[in-house]
Scaffold this motif. Structure first.
Motif, PDB file in Angstrom:
ATOM      1  N   THR A 131      65.646  -4.786  38.073  1.00 51.50           N
ATOM      2  CA  THR A 131      66.047  -4.696  39.485  1.00 51.50           C
ATOM      3  C   THR A 131      65.658  -5.978  40.224  1.00 51.50           C
ATOM      4  OG1 THR A 131      65.982  -2.289  39.573  1.00 51.50           O
ATOM      5  CG2 THR A 131      65.623  -3.439  41.644  1.00 51.50           C
ATOM      6  N   ALA A 132      64.443  -6.454  40.013  1.00 50.43           N
ATOM      7  CA  ALA A 132      63.976  -7.677  40.678  1.00 50.43           C
ATOM      8  C   ALA A 132      64.824  -8.878  40.248  1.00 50.43           C
ATOM      9  CB  ALA A 132      62.500  -7.913  40.365  1.00 50.43           C
ATOM     10  N   PHE A 133      65.135  -8.950  38.964  1.00 48.42           N
ATOM     11  CA  PHE A 133      65.964 -10.036  38.455  1.00 48.42           C
ATOM     12  C   PHE A 133      67.341 -10.020  39.124  1.00 48.42           C
ATOM     13  CE2 PHE A 133      69.040 -11.690  35.342  1.00 48.42           C
ATOM     14  CZ  PHE A 133      68.578 -12.992  35.229  1.00 48.42           C
ATOM     15  N   LYS A 134      67.954  -8.828  39.200  1.00 49.75           N
ATOM     16  CA  LYS A 134      69.274  -8.710  39.828  1.00 49.75           C
ATOM     17  C   LYS A 134      69.220  -9.065  41.314  1.00 49.75           C
ATOM     18  CE  LYS A 134      70.224  -4.553  38.486  1.00 49.75           C
ATOM     19  NZ  LYS A 134      70.971  -3.310  38.306  1.00 49.75           N
ATOM     20  N   ALA A 135      68.150  -8.658  42.001  1.00 51.67           N
ATOM     21  CA  ALA A 135      68.008  -8.986  43.423  1.00 51.67           C
ATOM     22  C   ALA A 135      67.930 -10.496  43.620  1.00 51.67           C
ATOM     23  CB  ALA A 135      66.783  -8.292  44.004  1.00 51.67           C
ATOM     24  N   ASP A 136      67.183 -11.169  42.736  1.00 57.99           N
ATOM     25  CA  ASP A 136      67.090 -12.627  42.811  1.00 57.99           C
ATOM     26  C   ASP A 136      68.464 -13.257  42.606  1.00 57.99           C
ATOM     27  OD1 ASP A 136      65.673 -15.228  42.850  1.00 57.99           O
ATOM     28  OD2 ASP A 136      66.319 -15.279  40.737  1.00 57.99           O
ATOM     29  N   LEU A 137      69.193 -12.792  41.599  1.00 53.06           N
ATOM     30  CA  LEU A 137      70.535 -13.331  41.362  1.00 53.06           C
ATOM     31  C   LEU A 137      71.458 -13.070  42.552  1.00 53.06           C
ATOM     32  CD1 LEU A 137      71.346 -12.484  37.632  1.00 53.06           C
ATOM     33  CD2 LEU A 137      70.605 -14.663  38.601  1.00 53.06           C
ATOM     34  N   ALA A 138      71.382 -11.874  43.114  1.00 54.88           N
ATOM     35  CA  ALA A 138      72.245 -11.526  44.253  1.00 54.88           C
ATOM     36  C   ALA A 138      71.947 -12.417  45.463  1.00 54.88           C
ATOM     37  CB  ALA A 138      72.078 -10.060  44.618  1.00 54.88           C
ATOM     38  N   SER A 139      70.708 -12.883  45.576  1.00 56.76           N
ATOM     39  CA  SER A 139      70.365 -13.785  46.692  1.00 56.76           C
ATOM     40  C   SER A 139      70.921 -15.193  46.454  1.00 56.76           C
ATOM     41  CB  SER A 139      68.850 -13.846  46.898  1.00 56.76           C
ATOM     42  OG  SER A 139      68.222 -14.594  45.870  1.00 56.76           O
ATOM     43  N   ARG A 140      71.256 -15.498  45.192  1.00 53.03           N
ATOM     44  CA  ARG A 140      71.762 -16.836  44.863  1.00 53.03           C
ATOM     45  C   ARG A 140      73.268 -16.892  44.642  1.00 53.03           C
ATOM     46  NH1 ARG A 140      69.296 -18.893  39.982  1.00 53.03           N
ATOM     47  NH2 ARG A 140      68.575 -16.838  39.380  1.00 53.03           N
ATOM     48  N   PHE A 141      73.874 -15.757  44.338  1.00 50.56           N
ATOM     49  CA  PHE A 141      75.306 -15.722  44.052  1.00 50.56           C
ATOM     50  C   PHE A 141      75.985 -14.711  44.960  1.00 50.56           C
ATOM     51  CE2 PHE A 141      73.314 -16.962  40.033  1.00 50.56           C
ATOM     52  CZ  PHE A 141      74.051 -18.093  39.691  1.00 50.56           C
ATOM     53  N   ASP A 142      77.005 -15.169  45.677  1.00 53.56           N
ATOM     54  CA  ASP A 142      77.769 -14.265  46.539  1.00 53.56           C
ATOM     55  C   ASP A 142      78.844 -13.509  45.771  1.00 53.56           C
ATOM     56  OD1 ASP A 142      76.364 -15.011  48.834  1.00 53.56           O
ATOM     57  OD2 ASP A 142      77.757 -16.645  49.276  1.00 53.56           O
ATOM     58  N   GLU A 143      79.331 -14.102  44.702  1.00 54.75           N
ATOM     59  CA  GLU A 143      80.457 -13.537  43.960  1.00 54.75           C
ATOM     60  C   GLU A 143      80.027 -13.139  42.541  1.00 54.75           C
ATOM     61  OE1 GLU A 143      83.598 -13.038  45.206  1.00 54.75           O
ATOM     62  OE2 GLU A 143      82.849 -13.754  47.134  1.00 54.75           O
ATOM     63  N   THR A 144      80.658 -12.087  42.036  1.00 58.26           N
ATOM     64  CA  THR A 144      80.339 -11.635  40.678  1.00 58.26           C
ATOM     65  C   THR A 144      80.714 -12.686  39.638  1.00 58.26           C
ATOM     66  OG1 THR A 144      82.449 -10.451  40.538  1.00 58.26           O
ATOM     67  CG2 THR A 144      80.506  -9.174  41.209  1.00 58.26           C
ATOM     68  N   SER A 145      81.620 -13.610  39.976  1.00 56.13           N
ATOM     69  CA  SER A 145      82.004 -14.660  39.032  1.00 56.13           C
ATOM     70  C   SER A 145      80.821 -15.560  38.676  1.00 56.13           C
ATOM     71  CB  SER A 145      83.159 -15.490  39.588  1.00 56.13           C
ATOM     72  OG  SER A 145      82.779 -16.077  40.821  1.00 56.13           O
ATOM     73  N   GLY A 146      79.817 -15.658  39.543  1.00 54.37           N
ATOM     74  CA  GLY A 146      78.587 -16.390  39.245  1.00 54.37           C
ATOM     75  C   GLY A 146      77.466 -15.466  38.815  1.00 54.37           C
ATOM     76  N   TYR A 147      77.380 -14.331  39.469  1.00 54.23           N
ATOM     77  CA  TYR A 147      76.310 -13.360  39.227  1.00 54.23           C
ATOM     78  C   TYR A 147      76.349 -12.807  37.800  1.00 54.23           C
ATOM     79  CZ  TYR A 147      73.941  -8.782  39.757  1.00 54.23           C
ATOM     80  OH  TYR A 147      73.131  -7.682  39.601  1.00 54.23           O
ATOM     81  N   SER A 148      77.502 -12.367  37.354  1.00 54.85           N
ATOM     82  CA  SER A 148      77.615 -11.712  36.045  1.00 54.85           C
ATOM     83  C   SER A 148      77.255 -12.641  34.886  1.00 54.85           C
ATOM     84  CB  SER A 148      79.008 -11.113  35.865  1.00 54.85           C
ATOM     85  OG  SER A 148      79.189 -10.064  36.803  1.00 54.85           O
ATOM     86  N   PRO A 149      77.786 -13.874  34.835  1.00 57.77           N
ATOM     87  CA  PRO A 149      77.379 -14.764  33.739  1.00 57.77           C
ATOM     88  C   PRO A 149      75.887 -15.125  33.784  1.00 57.77           C
ATOM     89  CG  PRO A 149      79.355 -15.615  34.805  1.00 57.77           C
ATOM     90  CD  PRO A 149      78.865 -14.457  35.623  1.00 57.77           C
TER      91      PRO A 149
END
Length: 174
Positions: A131-149
């Protein structure tokens, strides 16, 4: 598609059950069983509010015959979407609510997904770390095209830990 991360919502389990009931009316005897997996299936875990569900079927090739009907019902038919032996339907367009992953009953992907789910349910520390890892990624990527990879390597390591856990659990039962 925009990244939307939400706190755990018990309504996800309700949405899963309602969707299984509906899909049984569409696919009938093709369905062997359903499983809720992914982050929305782990109580207490934050997730993109898209319910991942698995439809286990007798014959994966037969599912292709339902594409037109599913499109009429508002789903996107995405084919195997990079995983041979899977058929993926997505519901909700840009405000996506469900991903329905169809696998044939003997697919190795079924156990892999369910082991990760069970591991996260059993290991609150792993669920919190993810959950913490995903929250960090979500703060850095607005779009799933960056978040998912960006999630891919972490998820691969998580899967290895889950598989080792399942193997150790199986050995302790024997």
């Amino acid at each position: 598609m925009q990244v939307r991360l939400s706190e755990y919502n018990p309504e996800w389990a309700v949405g899963y059950r309602e969707e299984t009931e509906f899909l049984r009316t569409v696919f009938g005897e093709e369905i062997v069983s359903f499983e809720h997996f992914g982050s929305t299936s782990v109580p207490g875990m934050s997730a993109k509010p898209v319910i991942d569900m698995m439809a286990i079927v007798r014959d994966i090739a037969a599912i292709d015959g339902y594409n037109a009907r599913m499109i009429e019902l508002g789903y996107d038919a995405a084919g195997d979407w990079g995983i041979p032996g899977r058929r993926l339907f997505r519901k909700g367009g840009e405000a996506r609510t469900h991903h329905i992953h169809f696998y044939e009953v003997d697919s190795a992907h079924i156990a892999r997904h369910l082991i990760v789910r069970d591991y996260l349910r059993a290991r609150a520390d792993e669920a919190q770390a993810y959950t913490a890892f995903k929250a960090d990624l979500a703060s850095r990527f607005d779009e799933t095209s960056g978040y998912s990879p960006a999630k891919k390597a972490y998820v691969g390591e998580l899967e290895k830990r889950a598989l080792a856990w399942a193997e150790a659990s199986e050995r302790s039962v024997d």
